[in-house]
Design a protein around this motif. Structure first.
Motif, mmCIF file in Angstrom:
data_model
loop_
_atom_site.group_PDB
_atom_site.id
_atom_site.type_symbol
_atom_site.label_atom_id
_atom_site.label_comp_id
_atom_site.label_asym_id
_atom_site.label_seq_id
_atom_site.Cartn_x
_atom_site.Cartn_y
_atom_site.Cartn_z
ATOM 1 N N LYS A 143 -39.525 -30.336 -16.544
ATOM 2 C CA LYS A 143 -40.109 -31.654 -17.658
ATOM 3 C C LYS A 143 -38.821 -32.710 -17.938
ATOM 4 O O LYS A 143 -37.358 -32.829 -16.703
ATOM 5 C CB LYS A 143 -39.666 -30.997 -18.995
ATOM 6 C CG LYS A 143 -40.229 -29.632 -19.589
ATOM 7 C CD LYS A 143 -41.979 -30.755 -20.066
ATOM 8 C CE LYS A 143 -42.587 -29.664 -20.712
ATOM 9 N NZ LYS A 143 -43.896 -30.542 -20.908
ATOM 10 N N ILE A 144 -39.081 -34.058 -18.149
ATOM 11 C CA ILE A 144 -38.346 -35.391 -17.664
ATOM 12 C C ILE A 144 -36.864 -34.857 -18.114
ATOM 13 O O ILE A 144 -36.820 -34.309 -19.368
ATOM 14 C CB ILE A 144 -38.341 -37.025 -18.137
ATOM 15 C CG1 ILE A 144 -37.777 -37.769 -18.411
ATOM 16 C CG2 ILE A 144 -38.941 -36.220 -19.629
ATOM 17 C CD1 ILE A 144 -38.483 -38.975 -18.573
ATOM 18 N N GLY A 145 -36.018 -35.442 -17.168
ATOM 19 C CA GLY A 145 -34.711 -35.169 -16.900
ATOM 20 C C GLY A 145 -34.393 -33.201 -16.908
ATOM 21 O O GLY A 145 -32.575 -33.441 -17.449
ATOM 22 N N GLU A 146 -34.731 -32.734 -17.244
ATOM 23 C CA GLU A 146 -34.262 -31.225 -16.289
ATOM 24 C C GLU A 146 -33.758 -31.063 -15.369
ATOM 25 O O GLU A 146 -33.799 -31.628 -14.240
ATOM 26 C CB GLU A 146 -35.843 -30.275 -15.947
ATOM 27 C CG GLU A 146 -35.598 -29.145 -16.455
ATOM 28 C CD GLU A 146 -36.666 -28.304 -16.113
ATOM 29 O OE1 GLU A 146 -36.690 -27.123 -15.492
ATOM 30 O OE2 GLU A 146 -37.493 -28.607 -16.270
ATOM 31 N N LEU A 147 -32.618 -30.792 -15.306
ATOM 32 C CA LEU A 147 -31.476 -29.591 -13.987
ATOM 33 C C LEU A 147 -32.087 -28.896 -13.146
ATOM 34 O O LEU A 147 -33.026 -27.930 -13.630
ATOM 35 C CB LEU A 147 -30.556 -29.988 -14.444
ATOM 36 C CG LEU A 147 -29.363 -29.525 -13.514
ATOM 37 C CD1 LEU A 147 -28.716 -30.916 -12.829
ATOM 38 C CD2 LEU A 147 -28.386 -28.568 -13.705
ATOM 39 N N ILE A 148 -33.149 -29.341 -11.928
ATOM 40 C CA ILE A 148 -34.238 -28.469 -11.308
ATOM 41 C C ILE A 148 -32.989 -27.125 -10.386
ATOM 42 O O ILE A 148 -32.855 -26.296 -10.662
ATOM 43 C CB ILE A 148 -34.834 -29.509 -9.898
ATOM 44 C CG1 ILE A 148 -35.533 -30.163 -10.774
ATOM 45 C CG2 ILE A 148 -35.544 -27.796 -8.707
ATOM 46 C CD1 ILE A 148 -36.077 -30.680 -10.468
#
Length: 289
Positions: free
Chosen positions: A62-67
């Motif tokens: 999702k947008i803003g998610e830390l991979i």
């Protein structure tokens, strides 16, 4: 000037940048052949690999998610299947430097190979999907593992080349020229994956662009305004339309100042008031940089 036209075009800002593709949401795994196509790397044993080898699962973000985060134990590489990701390096004080903007076909996470910990952070700029490649798969001895290893090495080399090109922007060009070069290179990357190179949305913020180019937020915004005043691009929020690709290239490749460039581009027929506004902006750039 171009705002009313863009207001209609930008009702869905991702319309031109990422055409809808329902199939991409239903696929759960990728084969080695799929990975070769995604990385745009040729498979030398295509016939042998057809239907053979492991399947690599997909990870939705999702947008803003830390991979993955700085210092996290390294386990997997990632390939962007769709969406946009920024790769960030942070110092001890927490200051951020954007190393690159990754999009479809980009390889992520290879900085963790050296000491088994990721040295950067990967953050999703949009909703997207990644192909997850456990690193242990690259250590296998079968034909399809060797093929995968070769493709990954080629992709790593390409990523290093693109990253170093971005770093060179921080020292070799003036601020407005850096922004012009950035837009031209981004347009080429869109074209390489089948999207429009003349009209697209920026998934990153102006601040992100500044952190990538080594510029302040205000300088990036003024650079966009200068390019718009020169009628090289048109801007509506995150939506960009390149009006004249040739002039965009000349803008960052010429050593002249913005007002000199404007005066030398006769076809634009800029009026004195417009030239005066560009001259004032150019003066600000020369003071700052």
């Amino acid at each position: 000037m171009h705002t009313s036209k863009f207001a209609k075009m930008s009702a869905n800002p991702w319309r031109s940048a990422v055409p809808p593709d329902p199939k991409r949401y239903t696929k759960l795994f990728s084969s080695i052949l799929d990975i070769g196509e995604l990385l745009q790397v040729n498979c030398s044993h295509r016939h042998e690999l057809n239907g053979a080898g492991p399947q690599f699962h997909h990870r939705r973000v999702k947008i803003g998610e830390l991979i993955y985060r700085l210092g996290q134990p390294f386990e997997s590489l990632y390939i962007v299947r769709f969406g946009f990701v920024k790769i960030v390096l942070r110092n001890a004080e927490g200051d951020e430097r954007v190393l690159t903007f990754s999009m479809k076909g980009s390889l992520l996470g290879f900085d963790g190979i050296h000491d088994n910990h990721y040295c950067t952070e990967a953050i999703a700029l949009t909703d997207g999907e990644l192909v997850v490649i456990p690193f242990e798969y690259l250590l296998g001895t079968k034909c399809f593992y060797r093929e995968l290893e070769t493709m990954i090495y080629m992709a790593i080399s390409r990523e290093f080349t693109e990253e170093h090109a971005g770093i060179s922007l921080s020292s070799s060009l003036k601020s407005e020229a850096r922004v012009a070069y950035f837009l031209e290179e981004l347009a080429k990357r869109y074209a390489a994956i089948g999207y429009s190179s003349r009209e697209f949305s920026l998934p990153m913020t102006r601040r992100d662009i500044g952190c990538y180019l080594g510029l302040s937020l205000e300088t990036v915004s003024r650079s966009f305004s200068t390019l718009a005043l020169l009628r090289i691009i048109a801007v509506h929020r995150q939506h960009i339309k390149i009006l004249d690709p040739e002039l965009l290239h000349r803008f960052h490749s010429s050593p002249l100042t913005p007002v000199q460039k404007a005066r030398n581009i006769r076809s634009l027929s800029l009026n004195p008031l417009r030239l005066e506004r560009i001259d004032k902006r150019s003066h600000l750039f020369e003071i700052e940089h």
